[in-house]
Design a protein around this motif. Structure first.
Motif, PDB file in Angstrom:
ATOM      1  N   HIS A  71       7.667 -36.336 -11.151  1.00  0.00           N
ATOM      2  CA  HIS A  71       6.648 -36.588 -12.281  1.00  0.00           C
ATOM      3  C   HIS A  71       5.275 -36.671 -11.441  1.00  0.00           C
ATOM      4  O   HIS A  71       4.388 -36.969 -12.122  1.00  0.00           O
ATOM      5  CB  HIS A  71       6.875 -38.196 -12.271  1.00  0.00           C
ATOM      6  N   THR A  91       6.524 -43.290 -15.405  1.00  0.00           N
ATOM      7  CA  THR A  91       7.784 -41.748 -15.449  1.00  0.00           C
ATOM      8  C   THR A  91       8.889 -41.875 -14.251  1.00  0.00           C
ATOM      9  O   THR A  91       9.812 -41.095 -14.488  1.00  0.00           O
ATOM     10  CB  THR A  91       6.781 -40.640 -15.737  1.00  0.00           C
ATOM     11  N   PHE A  99      11.146 -33.344 -16.860  1.00  0.00           N
ATOM     12  CA  PHE A  99      10.217 -32.557 -16.065  1.00  0.00           C
ATOM     13  C   PHE A  99      10.872 -31.327 -15.160  1.00  0.00           C
ATOM     14  O   PHE A  99      12.069 -31.654 -14.870  1.00  0.00           O
ATOM     15  CB  PHE A  99       9.689 -33.588 -14.853  1.00  0.00           C
ATOM     16  N   VAL A 118       6.357 -30.436 -18.564  1.00  0.00           N
ATOM     17  CA  VAL A 118       6.791 -31.750 -18.740  1.00  0.00           C
ATOM     18  C   VAL A 118       6.993 -31.763 -20.369  1.00  0.00           C
ATOM     19  O   VAL A 118       6.247 -31.308 -21.082  1.00  0.00           O
ATOM     20  CB  VAL A 118       5.600 -32.767 -18.556  1.00  0.00           C
ATOM     21  N   VAL A 123       8.526 -38.117 -22.731  1.00  0.00           N
ATOM     22  CA  VAL A 123       7.690 -39.054 -21.726  1.00  0.00           C
ATOM     23  C   VAL A 123       6.988 -40.149 -22.906  1.00  0.00           C
ATOM     24  O   VAL A 123       7.281 -41.263 -22.424  1.00  0.00           O
ATOM     25  CB  VAL A 123       6.728 -38.383 -21.175  1.00  0.00           C
ATOM     26  N   THR A 132      -2.350 -39.092 -17.322  1.00  0.00           N
ATOM     27  CA  THR A 132      -1.930 -38.592 -16.038  1.00  0.00           C
ATOM     28  C   THR A 132      -3.246 -38.617 -15.057  1.00  0.00           C
ATOM     29  O   THR A 132      -4.414 -37.971 -15.088  1.00  0.00           O
ATOM     30  CB  THR A 132      -1.693 -37.157 -16.042  1.00  0.00           C
TER      31      THR A 132
END
Length: 167
Positions: A71, A91, A99, A118, A123, A132
């Motif tokens: 992650h 995550t 992932f 991903v 997610v 992110t």
């Protein structure tokens, strides 16, 4: 070399441009709904709300770490900037599900080279958020950090940081 030997270290800073590791919407780090990131406990940076699931290298450099759960990735640029790309929030609890890592610690990478893929839909189902954070983790070497004013980023193309590094 002679100058440094006789007169000490120079204060000349080197420069690093950091590209977006993801395509998506750029957000201030302060808007990340996790105090570890929003309060800059790990360092300064920005966040991207991704619109696709490919994560690419934002710098030329070396992969320092790929977390076992895939992650997050730690990188060190050729100029010495250390970056953490942390895909999504909470995550780590997905234990790598959704992932795929395409690099390993010690690999040399170039801007735009694929690091991770991903499954963003997974997610969204299983974690708190896809947002992110991209963090400069060794801020002590940074003389100045200028963040992009762009609201949208294209992976490998949009410059998200201009950094002057203490040499």
């Amino acid at each position: 070399m002679f100058f440094k030997k006789w007169f000490g270290k120079t204060n000349k800073a080197t420069h690093e441009d950091v590209a977006a590791p993801l395509t998506g919407i750029v957000k201030p780090l302060e808007e990340v709904p996790d105090p570890v990131f929003s309060e800059k406990m790990m360092g300064d940076g920005i966040a991207i709300e991704p619109t696709d699931g490919e994560v690419v290298s934002p710098v030329n450099g070396e992969v320092v770490q790929v977390f076992p759960t895939k992650h997050a990735v730690g990188l060190r640029s050729e100029a010495g900037v250390e970056l953490l790309i942390h895909v999504g929030l909470e995550t780590v609890s997905m234990n790598g599900e959704g992932f795929t890592a395409h690099v390993a610690a010690g690999d040399r990478v170039k801007v735009g080279q694929r690091l991770l893929t991903v499954d963003l839909d997974l997610v969204k189902q299983k974690a708190k958020s896809t947002i992110t954070p991209i963090i400069v983790t060794n801020g002590d070497v940074v003389a100045s950090l200028q963040k992009t004013s762009e609201t949208k980023a294209t992976k490998g193309e949009t410059t998200i940081f201009h950094i002057d590094i203490n040499a």
